[in-house]
Write a protein that holds these residues in place. Structure first.
Motif, PDB file in Angstrom:
ATOM      1  N   HIS A   1      -3.437   4.791   6.756  1.00  0.00           N
ATOM      2  CA  HIS A   1      -2.297   3.869   6.889  1.00  0.00           C
ATOM      3  C   HIS A   1      -1.458   3.925   5.627  1.00  0.00           C
ATOM      4  O   HIS A   1      -1.952   4.290   4.557  1.00  0.00           O
ATOM      5  CB  HIS A   1      -2.803   2.437   7.133  1.00  0.00           C
ATOM      6  CG  HIS A   1      -3.657   1.926   6.006  1.00  0.00           C
ATOM      7  ND1 HIS A   1      -5.011   2.197   5.915  1.00  0.00           N
ATOM      8  CD2 HIS A   1      -3.347   1.222   4.895  1.00  0.00           C
ATOM      9  CE1 HIS A   1      -5.489   1.656   4.812  1.00  0.00           C
ATOM     10  NE2 HIS A   1      -4.499   1.061   4.161  1.00  0.00           N
TER      11      HIS A   1
ATOM     12  N   ASP B   1       0.837  -1.188   0.000  1.00  0.00           N
ATOM     13  CA  ASP B   1       0.000   0.000   0.000  1.00  0.00           C
ATOM     14  C   ASP B   1       0.878   1.245   0.000  1.00  0.00           C
ATOM     15  O   ASP B   1       1.854   1.329   0.750  1.00  0.00           O
ATOM     16  CB  ASP B   1      -0.862   0.037   1.275  1.00  0.00           C
ATOM     17  CG  ASP B   1      -2.225  -0.613   1.083  1.00  0.00           C
ATOM     18  OD1 ASP B   1      -2.469  -1.178   0.003  1.00  0.00           O
ATOM     19  OD2 ASP B   1      -3.039  -0.535   2.024  1.00  0.00           O
TER      20      ASP B   1
ATOM     21  N   GLU C   1      -9.873   5.325   0.418  1.00  0.00           N
ATOM     22  CA  GLU C   1      -9.906   4.117   1.265  1.00  0.00           C
ATOM     23  C   GLU C   1      -9.988   4.482   2.754  1.00  0.00           C
ATOM     24  O   GLU C   1     -10.429   3.680   3.572  1.00  0.00           O
ATOM     25  CB  GLU C   1      -8.655   3.263   0.987  1.00  0.00           C
ATOM     26  CG  GLU C   1      -8.797   1.832   1.468  1.00  0.00           C
ATOM     27  CD  GLU C   1      -7.538   0.991   1.247  1.00  0.00           C
ATOM     28  OE1 GLU C   1      -7.336   0.519   0.116  1.00  0.00           O
ATOM     29  OE2 GLU C   1      -6.750   0.832   2.201  1.00  0.00           O
TER      30      GLU C   1
ATOM     31  N   HIS D   1      -0.532   4.990  -0.091  1.00  0.00           N
ATOM     32  CA  HIS D   1      -1.708   5.848  -0.242  1.00  0.00           C
ATOM     33  C   HIS D   1      -1.366   7.330  -0.203  1.00  0.00           C
ATOM     34  O   HIS D   1      -0.419   7.744   0.469  1.00  0.00           O
ATOM     35  CB  HIS D   1      -2.698   5.568   0.893  1.00  0.00           C
ATOM     36  CG  HIS D   1      -3.321   4.212   0.837  1.00  0.00           C
ATOM     37  ND1 HIS D   1      -4.060   3.765  -0.242  1.00  0.00           N
ATOM     38  CD2 HIS D   1      -3.329   3.192   1.738  1.00  0.00           C
ATOM     39  CE1 HIS D   1      -4.498   2.532   0.009  1.00  0.00           C
ATOM     40  NE2 HIS D   1      -4.058   2.166   1.194  1.00  0.00           N
TER      41      HIS D   1
END
Ligand SMILES: [Zn+2]
Length: 180
Positions: A68, A53, A61, A55
């Motif tokens: 996170h 991930d 999300e 982000h």
């Protein structure tokens, strides 16, 4: 290269005790076994892909999960043992793949990498079993790849989710257990 090892979301935020979305001990105890599996895979000249991930601060999300793995933060970094492995071996056989969705195939270079290397088999490990591992296994299955999993190299936020997803991957995605 015959197989790709897809190491999903083994980042500080998912693994470390103070991580934003941590699997806690369940995640911490798979770090060494994954490292060991990767050392063997590297010796066998397989492809190792750390799919993590990455982000943006305002990723949609985060309506669903606490923030996170924000790109550029320590939470988005590989957990230290795997970070060291990556830094030491990165290159043709060891690659980092930032992703923004659960499925590591979604909007990433992964499918092209596998096509380029004529790889037809993927081994999926990491976290969370029922979320990003499952979604990535689905992505692989839809594209016709043979999917392998090792229950000892995956972890989830809850044991119930972990156990269900392992069964589900075998039942509906024809995932096979990695032979020892
Ligand atoms: Zn995420």
């Amino acid at each position: 290269m015959k197989r790709a090892y897809l190491v999903v979301d083994m980042t500080n935020d998912f693994i470390e005790e103070d991580g934003a979305l941590t699997c806690g001990r369940a995640g911490q105890i798979i770090v060494q076994p994954i490292l060991h599996a990767l050392e063997l895979a590297y010796e066998q000249k397989e492809l190792i892909v750390f799919a993590c991930d990455a982000h943006a601060v305002n990723d949609p999300e985060f309506a669903l999960w606490p923030a996170h793995c924000v790109e550029g933060t320590s939470g988005a970094q590989l957990v230290s043992e795997l970070h060291h492995f990556y830094e030491h071996y990165k290159g043709e056989h060891v690659r980092f793949l930032p992703k923004t969705k659960y499925d590591a195939f979604y909007d990433t270079a992964l499918e092209q990498w596998l096509l380029d290397e004529e790889i037809r088999e993927v081994v999926i490990c990491g976290v969370c079993t029922s979320i990003c591992c499952y979604a990535t296994a689905s992505g692989a299955y839809y594209r016709g790849y043979r999917v392998y999993i090792d229950p000892n190299l995956m972890a989830d936020l809850t044991e119930t989710a972990h156990d269900f997803a392992l069964q589900h991957m075998q039942n509906v995605l024809k995932a096979q257990l990695v032979e020892k």
